[in-house]
Design an enzyme around this catalytic site. Structure first.
Site, short mmCIF file in Angstrom:
data_model
loop_
_atom_site.label_atom_id
_atom_site.label_comp_id
_atom_site.label_asym_id
_atom_site.label_seq_id
_atom_site.Cartn_x
_atom_site.Cartn_y
_atom_site.Cartn_z
N HIS A 183 9.69 2.26 9.35
CA HIS A 183 9.65 1.37 10.31
C HIS A 183 8.09 2.14 11.58
O HIS A 183 7.99 3.18 11.17
CB HIS A 183 10.55 1.09 11.14
CG HIS A 183 10.22 0.75 12.04
ND1 HIS A 183 11.09 -0.63 11.59
CD2 HIS A 183 9.64 0.26 13.62
CE1 HIS A 183 10.14 -1.73 12.61
NE2 HIS A 183 9.77 -0.88 13.87
N SER A 206 0.72 -1.08 -0.25
CA SER A 206 0.09 -0.17 0.27
C SER A 206 0.94 0.84 0.19
O SER A 206 -0.06 2.31 -0.64
CB SER A 206 -1.05 0.20 1.43
OG SER A 206 -0.20 -0.51 2.49
N ASN A 207 2.26 1.18 0.11
CA ASN A 207 2.78 2.28 0.86
C ASN A 207 3.27 2.72 -0.44
O ASN A 207 3.40 3.45 -1.64
CB ASN A 207 3.70 2.49 1.92
CG ASN A 207 3.77 2.08 3.06
OD1 ASN A 207 4.16 3.62 3.59
ND2 ASN A 207 3.56 1.96 3.88
N ASN A 219 14.55 3.31 4.58
CA ASN A 219 12.77 2.41 5.78
C ASN A 219 12.35 3.19 5.63
O ASN A 219 12.95 4.16 6.48
CB ASN A 219 14.25 1.21 5.93
CG ASN A 219 13.23 0.08 6.70
OD1 ASN A 219 12.30 0.34 5.99
ND2 ASN A 219 12.77 0.35 8.32
#
Ligand code: GRF
Length: 313
Positions: free
Chosen positions: A221, A130-131, A219
């Site tokens: 998180h 989805s990201n 990244n």
């Protein structure tokens, strides 16, 4: 011809169809409305009438295509398209700023995007993506940054379908070569990848890849690092731990990638509340909203500030 257009406009097949329909319907409506307006005018000299015809059509056409682009879901494309035509006509550089930029970023208005060479990023993901989807949408018509590759370690990952639907090349990687070989650096170089975004990528990144992309890999998180990070801390395990610890607040951390899990320098954090009645799923949904809201703009900000540094050095 269609493939050339897809590449030029950086769109997938369905989007190209919607754009062509918008052009066709917008063009026909321009003719109809334009003629109706001109019929209201008194008799004119043919030269005057021709001039008036050209002016009327030139003014009505952008209005019609923009109106038609809305139901076809192509308003952002046509907004940029018309802006570019206007900029070409007036010979001004584009100054479209990224939609929302975190506070720590360099003001993008100081960067004329037209002077920046195209910058290619690869998204690494293992899950639904989805990201990745939000990132792809964010950079779809970007003047200087494009998503050039989606990489996954899982053949059934939803992110691969999303990439295919968006017309973005994909790369399926396998364990042995990733960890004990060259980390697929050669493929990334062949695709001209300048920057890597990990968006739910579950494998640890090997040193070969980190060394090939120093400070050019980030990244996301789903918690406020340094808490709730490290090996085994992914997906609902993170949210379960946050809830079990009775935290009142959680959030997201976007950080550079180094050789340890969830460890590199923090670039951006955003927070959200944790309610006593929260399930891991409810908290995950709230975190996902935060991620979708901020991740694409933070990526853009990081890349643009690197481009500015490169230009000034
Ligand atoms: C996100 O919550 C991200 O923080 C984590 O993995 C998840 C990926 O979700 N690293 P999606 O596949 O992008 O929906």
């Amino acid at each position: 011809m269609f493939e050339k257009l897809q590449k030029k406009w950086k769109v997938n097949g369905w989007q190209l169809l919607a754009i062509l329909c918008t052009f066709a319907i917008g063009g026909s409506l321009t003719g109809i409305v334009g003629r109706k307006i001109l019929q209201q005018l008194p008799e004119l000299h043919p030269l005057g009438w021709t001039l008036l015809y050209i002016i009327t059509m030139t003014l009505i056409w952008p209005l019609m295509v923009v109106l038609v682009s809305i139901p076809f879901g192509q308003f952002p494309f046509f907004k940029n398209y018309l802006l570019r035509i206007f900029q070409k006509m007036t010979n001004t550089p584009s100054s479209t700023p990224p939609s929302s930029i975190p506070p720590s970023s360099i003001p993008p208005s100081s960067i004329p995007p037209s002077s920046i060479p195209p910058f290619s990023l690869a998204i690494f993901a293992s899950g639904t993506g989805s990201n990745a989807q939000k990132i792809i949408e964010h950079f779809r018509n970007h003047p200087s940054i494009r998503v050039a590759l989606v990489v996954s370690n899982k053949a059934t990952a939803g992110v691969l379908d999303k990439a295919v639907a968006a017309g973005i090349p994909t790369l399926l990687i396998e364990k042995e070569r990733f960890f004990r070989g060259d980390g697929f650096v050669a493929e990334l170089t062949n695709h001209g990848i300048d920057f890597i975004v990990l968006a739910g990528f579950l494998w640890k990144v090997p040193p070969s890849l980190i060394q090939a992309y120093p400070s050019r890999m980030i990244n996301i998180h789903p918690a406020l690092l340094p808490k709730y990070g490290g090996k085994g801390m992914y997906g609902n395990f993170v949210h379960e731990a946050v809830i079990a610890a009775g935290e009142k607040e959680s959030g997201i951390t976007i950080h550079y990638v180094d050789e340890q899990y969830d460890h590199g320098g923090t670039i951006f954090q955003a927070t959200c509340p944790v309610f006593p009645e929260d399930t891991p799923e409810a908290l995950a949904n709230r975190i996902h909203e935060l991620e979708h809201q901020h991740f694409p703009a933070v990526i853009e900000s990081v890349i643009l500030s690197k481009l500015v540094k490169n230009q000034s050095s």
